[in-house]
Design a protein around this motif. Structure first.
Motif, mmCIF file in Angstrom:
data_model
loop_
_atom_site.group_PDB
_atom_site.id
_atom_site.type_symbol
_atom_site.label_atom_id
_atom_site.label_comp_id
_atom_site.label_asym_id
_atom_site.label_seq_id
_atom_site.Cartn_x
_atom_site.Cartn_y
_atom_site.Cartn_z
ATOM 1 N N GLU A 225 -46.950 6.097 42.226
ATOM 2 C CA GLU A 225 -48.330 6.269 41.768
ATOM 3 C C GLU A 225 -48.566 7.640 41.135
ATOM 4 O O GLU A 225 -49.407 7.813 40.269
ATOM 5 C CB GLU A 225 -49.304 6.089 42.935
ATOM 6 N N ASP A 226 -47.786 8.639 41.592
ATOM 7 C CA ASP A 226 -47.978 9.985 41.042
ATOM 8 C C ASP A 226 -47.427 10.135 39.636
ATOM 9 O O ASP A 226 -47.520 11.188 39.034
ATOM 10 C CB ASP A 226 -47.342 11.026 41.966
ATOM 11 N N LYS A 227 -46.804 9.083 39.114
ATOM 12 C CA LYS A 227 -46.242 9.103 37.758
ATOM 13 C C LYS A 227 -45.180 10.183 37.588
ATOM 14 O O LYS A 227 -44.978 10.690 36.493
ATOM 15 C CB LYS A 227 -47.339 9.334 36.698
ATOM 16 N N LYS A 228 -44.567 10.578 38.677
ATOM 17 C CA LYS A 228 -43.564 11.635 38.566
ATOM 18 C C LYS A 228 -42.307 11.211 39.314
ATOM 19 O O LYS A 228 -42.373 10.735 40.443
ATOM 20 C CB LYS A 228 -44.095 12.939 39.167
ATOM 21 N N LEU A 229 -41.149 11.407 38.651
ATOM 22 C CA LEU A 229 -39.883 11.159 39.332
ATOM 23 C C LEU A 229 -39.593 12.363 40.209
ATOM 24 O O LEU A 229 -39.619 13.495 39.743
ATOM 25 C CB LEU A 229 -38.763 10.975 38.313
ATOM 26 N N GLY A 230 -39.312 12.096 41.490
ATOM 27 C CA GLY A 230 -39.071 13.214 42.390
ATOM 28 C C GLY A 230 -37.749 13.912 42.119
ATOM 29 O O GLY A 230 -36.876 13.394 41.429
ATOM 30 N N GLU A 231 -37.618 15.116 42.696
ATOM 31 C CA GLU A 231 -36.391 15.898 42.492
ATOM 32 C C GLU A 231 -35.202 15.254 43.200
ATOM 33 O O GLU A 231 -35.364 14.422 44.101
ATOM 34 C CB GLU A 231 -36.593 17.309 43.055
ATOM 35 N N ASN A 232 -34.007 15.683 42.792
ATOM 36 C CA ASN A 232 -32.804 15.129 43.411
ATOM 37 C C ASN A 232 -31.674 16.114 43.265
ATOM 38 O O ASN A 232 -31.751 17.059 42.487
ATOM 39 C CB ASN A 232 -32.425 13.832 42.720
ATOM 40 N N SER A 233 -30.632 15.896 44.042
ATOM 41 C CA SER A 233 -29.435 16.714 43.877
ATOM 42 C C SER A 233 -28.237 15.956 44.412
ATOM 43 O O SER A 233 -28.359 15.174 45.350
ATOM 44 C CB SER A 233 -29.575 18.026 44.630
ATOM 45 N N PHE A 234 -27.075 16.222 43.813
ATOM 46 C CA PHE A 234 -25.869 15.517 44.279
ATOM 47 C C PHE A 234 -25.524 15.890 45.711
ATOM 48 O O PHE A 234 -24.890 15.116 46.425
ATOM 49 C CB PHE A 234 -24.695 15.804 43.346
ATOM 50 N N VAL A 235 -25.977 17.060 46.175
ATOM 51 C CA VAL A 235 -25.633 17.441 47.549
ATOM 52 C C VAL A 235 -26.366 16.571 48.558
ATOM 53 O O VAL A 235 -25.982 16.499 49.719
ATOM 54 C CB VAL A 235 -25.951 18.926 47.853
ATOM 55 N N ALA B 28 -40.768 12.310 45.363
ATOM 56 C CA ALA B 28 -39.740 11.270 45.399
ATOM 57 C C ALA B 28 -40.100 10.135 46.347
ATOM 58 O O ALA B 28 -39.553 9.056 46.243
ATOM 59 C CB ALA B 28 -38.410 11.879 45.830
ATOM 60 N N TYR B 29 -41.035 10.393 47.239
ATOM 61 C CA TYR B 29 -41.259 9.419 48.323
ATOM 62 C C TYR B 29 -41.741 8.071 47.833
ATOM 63 O O TYR B 29 -41.378 7.043 48.378
ATOM 64 C CB TYR B 29 -42.244 9.987 49.349
ATOM 65 N N ASP B 30 -42.558 8.121 46.788
ATOM 66 C CA ASP B 30 -43.089 6.830 46.331
ATOM 67 C C ASP B 30 -42.305 6.266 45.144
ATOM 68 O O ASP B 30 -42.714 5.300 44.520
ATOM 69 C CB ASP B 30 -44.573 6.964 45.974
ATOM 70 N N ASP B 31 -41.178 6.928 44.792
ATOM 71 C CA ASP B 31 -40.340 6.358 43.726
ATOM 72 C C ASP B 31 -39.760 5.037 44.195
ATOM 73 O O ASP B 31 -39.641 4.785 45.382
ATOM 74 C CB ASP B 31 -39.186 7.304 43.390
ATOM 75 N N ARG B 32 -39.375 4.232 43.207
ATOM 76 C CA ARG B 32 -38.757 2.956 43.566
ATOM 77 C C ARG B 32 -37.375 2.880 42.925
ATOM 78 O O ARG B 32 -37.229 3.062 41.718
ATOM 79 C CB ARG B 32 -39.612 1.793 43.084
ATOM 80 N N VAL B 33 -36.391 2.640 43.751
ATOM 81 C CA VAL B 33 -35.022 2.509 43.241
ATOM 82 C C VAL B 33 -34.702 1.029 43.144
ATOM 83 O O VAL B 33 -34.829 0.297 44.118
ATOM 84 C CB VAL B 33 -34.020 3.203 44.168
ATOM 85 N N THR B 34 -34.316 0.588 41.950
ATOM 86 C CA THR B 34 -34.157 -0.846 41.737
ATOM 87 C C THR B 34 -32.768 -1.162 41.208
ATOM 88 O O THR B 34 -32.067 -0.297 40.697
ATOM 89 C CB THR B 34 -35.184 -1.360 40.714
ATOM 90 N N THR B 35 -32.404 -2.427 41.310
ATOM 91 C CA THR B 35 -31.095 -2.839 40.831
ATOM 92 C C THR B 35 -31.216 -3.642 39.547
ATOM 93 O O THR B 35 -30.289 -4.332 39.149
ATOM 94 C CB THR B 35 -30.375 -3.679 41.889
#
Ligand code: HEM
Ligand SMILES: [Cu+2]
Ligand SMILES: [Cu+2]
Lengths: 487, 630
Positions: A231-241, A352-359
């Protein structure tokens, strides 16, 4: 597998013929056998089972060619003796050339007729694609004319000027005008093509569009995931670690960070324990090995014996300890990195919490998108031929590709007359054994509502209250869009 | 001229009767003619292997669901139940590409003909440094052995494609081929680069310093020009690949991260590497990689120029234009490497720059094609096999070159990159064209190498079968590429969209097998002619260039008995209206206007050697295959 094929043109080319031709190759490479019946289970190296017939036929073909060649030579000899011209090899070659040229052009024409409709040269499913297609046709126009003209001249000259004793070639080696013309003309044509290409390329890659929705495409050995903002229209941060079994995209989620740290710490402790007892273990393993040898068990359990011996040798040479220490260090570094990552408070702002990861990827027609690519392990390439779009996914680097789909899946199915058709994103950069099977379905829907319905059915990264992370990689290729989404 | 002169003196000055041992003459030989044969034979063997590999994986592409007993026989655990293993498929493709590009078409082509022709065509007794020349071959040999060994190791050969992009090639856990196989690949390439550098320095020094009286630069045959530019390209670009490989070795074995960053591997977790860039490797690789395609192509173009001019009985059209375009291509080839990287994530603005530079390089290439055509125009074309292969080269150069205009256009490359369109493009313009140039060279200079002729009729069969099958193999790949079929795929059965191409894949494989069959005719012709061919005349093609003035019927390290020939004119004086004969050798004085030269440094001529009788059949055969002329 290829059930739906028009099996008309090459069913003559059965395995018999094939194994026969292979045998020709193989005989001469002198380690050969033609499999007589290719479906048979693999055979021992047993000459009596070779298909001598095939080898014989090959030898025969070779022989016939040689005989024909000799026959020509004898013709030449006869000429010498009788003093009369029987064959003029120059003329024969020139004629063969013209025939080959004509057959070649016919072949191209036939292929176009037969397979032309499968080429992706029109009906692009993306907005910029139409421009690429048009540029392709312009380039094709120019090059096709040059192609036909030059290839024709090449073979025409062969037949027009083949060697005759009573002729003499022109002593002609220079003509400034001619040379200037054929330097300038290609230069002008190329300039035209370059400028066009330059414009289109710039337009595609360098036009900022604030309204474009960002979707993250995540590549790994061997599959794809997509991430949509919440809903925030923002992709949350991420890192390979941060990547772990429960957090496949390495998103900035506080719980996941703690969980990962805990797991790593446990693993480190295990390694420490192993290291502490390394000397004792070495003695124990050595004893076991010696026992195996003395009791003759090493002959019965060969592979176990070999594995054990390797382990003992590693332990005794210190390689085992070094390996462990290296692993420990890596895990400790990882913990430090997680801490460092966590210490950047603003990152854990729950974007990142409300992001959706899809296949699978679902897009809305006529909506501009900005695909953002990440790779987890090696370079992959996101190739969407129907959309005339491609970009490499590089570990440690963020790449983007903006485009706007303009045809829904349903429309494409209608246009292609194939109601099973789906858009796919393929991997197009060699990335390992299953490179050939690394794809993700793209569905373009006609309305925002359909998209929302689909999206709502996708789990959030941190779902209240307990729901787990997204599906496992294995389900990638079988995932289907809920029926409601397609249409 | 000093080195070669003193060398010749060393060998022949003091002791005319001393007999060189078998080893020093046939194994560690320092005679350029001998070394060229060593390059050629090794190149042919590598070519057969590379082609065999392509047939194996073509089988897989055409019949992905069949089981071929023969595969299991040949490959064992890599083809359990007669079905190729996907990892090994990648290994085969990678080895095939590496072998073809480096071993056959760089060393096999350039090594053979630079060595054979540079001294003979410019009138030198040998290379500037025969010793370095010998080293160049033996490094190449060693490199070939290491590469072949890498194909057989337990974990399989390097499998990340011939470009071996990291991280795939850097991480042992990313694919089995990135283990020992990749290490050996890197060792082989390092050895190869040393060989290329040793050879290249020699070629340049020889061409610049060792030309005989009257052989000014503008009288050099185009072959020599091509070899010269090729050597310069190699010398400037191969060291960059060496650097790139060195960094990769560090990344693989010593924990650096030049090319690695932010990597998580399944089963291992996050790796320590941060801060490197995989794209850096690509820049370094293609800084060699693009010049490399011209390193492959230019010698073939040079050979074609000579063969076409000789057999059209006509001066090459636009000699100067040909040299200028070679020079233009050479310079430009260093600043277009980015066209391989449009969509790697490189800054799009850089893409625009590389696009413009790339399409500029098309102009000199076009000029070359037009010049070949005009040379044929109103010629008196003798279709020897060499001539046919040269014409074949022109045909491939045009059809493959034109598709370069598509790929060089960054916008279109979005769609075409890494598709089968690319495979079609480079196999035509670089693979087939250069191979045809190599065949043209072999047929044309076989008499010079072995003092015998190859059989023409077999040559014709070889040519037409190869020409047709090459087009049948590579032309349909354009269509597949345009339909979006990606390259380096083990099979297409899992992608319904691509199943319509199953027929085409079968056609391609069958054509490739027929093409492979045609090469047997060549091998037969080549090896039998060495022993049985008709004895060649001194100047069998009635050619102008100097190599045909060095005696054919004696073994001579030093090329000419007595004085070196003097050159009076350019190499292309065919069909001069003022002459009865339709050729005019470079070394024949002009009666009307004799040129006067300064007295040259006189180098002592070597003595011709008797051919000793040989009782061992084996050694006799070796001597025939590798031996000096005759
Ligand atoms: C016998 C005839 C040949 C056949 C049937 C053949 C076929 C193929 C095929 C099917 C591929 C795999 C394409 C892919 O999946 O990406 C390939 C790759 C390649 N071939 Fe050939 N080829 C032949 C000769 C040559 C020659 C003469 C060259 C010399 C330039 C060459 C250079 C390469 C290279 C550089 C690759 C790329 C390897 C890679 O992807 O890393 N091939 N060939
Ligand atoms: Cu991939
Ligand atoms: Cu290039």
């Amino acid at each position: 597998m290829m059930l739906t094929l028009p099996k008309k043109s090459f069913n003559l080319l059965n395995k018999k013929l094939l194994s026969l031709l292979m045998a020709c190759m193989a005989t001469v490479m002198s380690f050969a056998q033609a499999a007589s019946d290719v479906i048979q289970p693999p055979q021992e190296f047993d000459p009596s089972s070779w298909n001598w017939m095939n080898i014989l036929i090959c030898a025969l073909i070779l022989l016939i060619t040689l005989v024909i060649a000799r026959a020509f030579d004898i013709g030449g000899l006869a000429e010498k003796i009788t003093g009369k011209k029987i064959v003029n090899p120059h003329k024969i070659n020139a004629i063969v050339g013209i025939v080959v040229l004509i057959l070649g052009f016919v072949g191209v024409w036939y292929e176009m007729k037969y397979h032309g409709k499968f080429l992706l040269l029109s009906n692009s499913a993306s907005e910029h694609g139409a421009e690429l297609d048009s540029m392709f046709m312009w380039t094709f126009g120019f090059t096709f004319v040059v192609f036909i003209l030059t290839e024709f001249l090449l073979f025409y000259f062969m037949i027009r000027y083949y060697y005759r004793e009573d002729r003499k070639a022109d002593y002609f080696f220079h003509n400034n005008k001619l040379e200037i013309v054929w330097t300038i003309v290609p230069a002008i044509v190329l300039t035209f093509l370059v400028l066009r290409g330059f414009n289109v390329w710039t337009k595609i890659t360098q036009t900022p569009n604030d309204k474009a929705e960002e979707v993250e495409i995540f590549a790994y050995q061997f599959g794809w995931k997509a991430r949509y903002a919440g809903e925030d229209k923002k992709l949350g941060e991420n890192s390979f670690v941060m990547i772990s079994g429960t957090n496949p995209l390495g998103l900035a989620v506080e719980d996941e960070a703690d969980k990962l740290k805990a797991t790593l710490q446990t693993e480190i402790d295990e390694i420490k324990a192993k290291l502490a007892s390394a000397n004792d273990s070495t003695v124990v393993w050595r004893a076991a090995l010696n026992k195996m040898e003395s009791t003759g068990l090493s002959n019965t359990y060969v592979s176990e014996y070999k594995a054990l011996r390797e382990k003992v040798l590693d332990a005794e040479s210190g390689a085992y300890v070094r390996q462990m220490e290296k692993e420990k260090k890596r895990k400790e570094t990882n913990i430090k990195r997680v801490d460092l990552f966590k210490s950047k408070q603003e990152i854990f702002n729950k974007a990142a919490y409300d992001d959706r990861v899809t296949t699978e990827i679902v897009l809305i027609k006529n909506k501009p998108y900005m695909f953002r690519f990440r790779a987890r392990d090696v370079i992959h390439s996101a190739y969407m031929p129907e959309f005339r779009a491609q970009m490499n996914c590089v570990p440690g680097m963020s790449t983007v590709f903006p485009f706007t789909p303009i045809k829904t899946t349903v429309e494409a199915r209608k246009a292609k007359g194939n109601d099973k058709f789906d858009y796919y994103l393929y991997c197009n950069k060699i990335c390992g054994a299953a490179h050939y099977n690394m794809k993700i379905k793209i569905t373009v829907v006609g309305s925002e509502a359909e998209y929302q319905t689909w999206l709502a059915a996708q789990a959030k990264v941190v779902a209240p209250p307990v729901e787990a992370a997204p599906a496992t990689p294995a389900s990638d290729s079988t995932a289907v869009l809920p029926a409601v989404a397609v249409n | 001229m000093s080195t070669s002169a003193s060398h010749a003196a060393d060998h022949h000055g003091h002791d005319h009767h001393h007999q060189e041992s078998f080893i020093s003459k046939y194994v560690f030989s320092m005679d350029h003619k001998m070394i060229s044969k060593q390059f050629l034979i090794t190149g042919i063997i590598m070519g057969v292997i590379g082609m065999g590999m392509s047939l194996l994986f073509r089988l897989q592409l055409a019949w992905p669901d069949e089981q071929f007993g023969i595969l299991e026989m040949l490959l064992g655990k890599w083809a359990v139940d007669g079905k190729l293993d996907p990892n090994f498929y990648m290994g085969l493709v990678t080895s095939h590409g590496t072998i073809m590009v480096f071993y056959v078409l760089t060393a096999g082509l350039s090594g053979t003909f630079s060595n054979l022709l540079i001294p003979l065509q410019i009138g030198a007794r040998d290379m500037a440094s025969p010793f370095m020349n010998m080293l160049s071959y033996w490094f190449f040999f060693l490199s070939s052995v290491v590469l072949l060994v890498s194909v057989g190791v337990e974990t399989g050969p390097a499998s990340a494609g011939w470009t071996v992009y990291p991280p795939l090639s850097a991480l042992e856990k990313a694919m089995p081929g990135s283990g020992l196989g990749m290490t050996l690949w890197l060792v082989a390439i390092a050895l190869f680069i040393i060989s290329a550098l040793l050879g290249g320095m020699n070629y340049i020094a020889t061409v610049l310093n060792q030309r005989t009286k009257g052989m000014s630069m503008n009288r050099m045959p185009l072959t020599i020009w091509a070899f010269l530019f090729t050597a310069v390209l190699g010398l400037l670009s191969f060291p960059v690949l060496l650097g790139a490989s060195l960094f990769l070795i560090f990344d693989r074995s010593f924990g650096t991260s030049f090319y690695l960053s932010d990597i998580y591997l399944e089963g291992i977790g996050a790796l320590e590497n941060v801060g490197g860039s995989p794209v850096l490797y690509q820049h370094l690789f293609w800084f060699l990689g693009h010049p490399e395609v011209y390193i492959i192509l230019m010698p073939a173009l040079g050979i074609t120029s000579e063969v076409i001019s000789t057999n059209a009985r006509k001066p090459i059209f636009g000699y100067t234009a040909m040299i200028i375009s070679l020079m233009g291509i050479s310079i430009l080839s260093f600043i277009v490497w980015g066209h391989h990287m449009f969509i790697t994530g490189m800054n799009p603005f850089l893409g625009s720059v590389f696009m413009i530079l790339t399409l500029i390089i098309a102009v000199p290439s076009a000029v070359k094609a037009f010049n070949y055509l005009t040379t044929l125009w109103r010629g008196n074309l003798r279709f020897t096999p060499a001539m046919l292969f040269s014409i074949g080269l022109v045909s491939f150069f045009i059809s493959g070159g034109l598709t370069g205009i598509y790929l060089g256009n960054a916008a279109m490359d979005i769609q075409l990159h890494d598709s089968y369109f690319v495979v079609a493009h480079f196999h035509l313009v670089m693979g087939s064209a250069a191979i045809f140039g190599m065949f043209a060279g072999i047929y044309h200079w076989f008499p010079r190498m072995y003092g015998r002729m190859m059989n023409n009729t077999l040559g014709y069969f070889h040519f037409w079968l190869t020409f047709i099958s090459a087009y049948l193999v590579f032309f349909p790949m354009h269509f597949m590429g345009l339909a979006g079929v990606p390259r380096r795929y083990y099979q297409f059965t899992l992608m319904e969209d691509f199943s319509v191409w199953a027929d085409v894949n079968k056609l391609i494989t069958v054509s490739a097998i027929v093409g492979g069959f045609a090469q047997l005719l060549f091998l037969y012709n080549f090896f039998v002619s060495i022993f049985r061919g008709k004895k060649a005349d001194q100047n069998p093609w009635l050619s102008n260039t100097l190599e045909w003035t060095s005696p054919m019927d004696v073994r001579l390290h030093g090329n000419w008995p007595g004085e070196l020939p003097t050159v009076y004119r350019g190499p292309h004086e065919y069909s001069r209206p003022d002459r009865e004969l339709d050729y005019f050798p470079q070394n024949e004085p002009d009666e009307t206007a004799p040129e006067v030269f300064e007295p040259a440094v006189v180098t002592e001529a070597p003595k011709a050697e008797e051919v000793p009788a040989e009782n061992s059949v084996f050694f006799a055969a070796i001597k025939r295959v590798f031996g000096l002329s005759r």
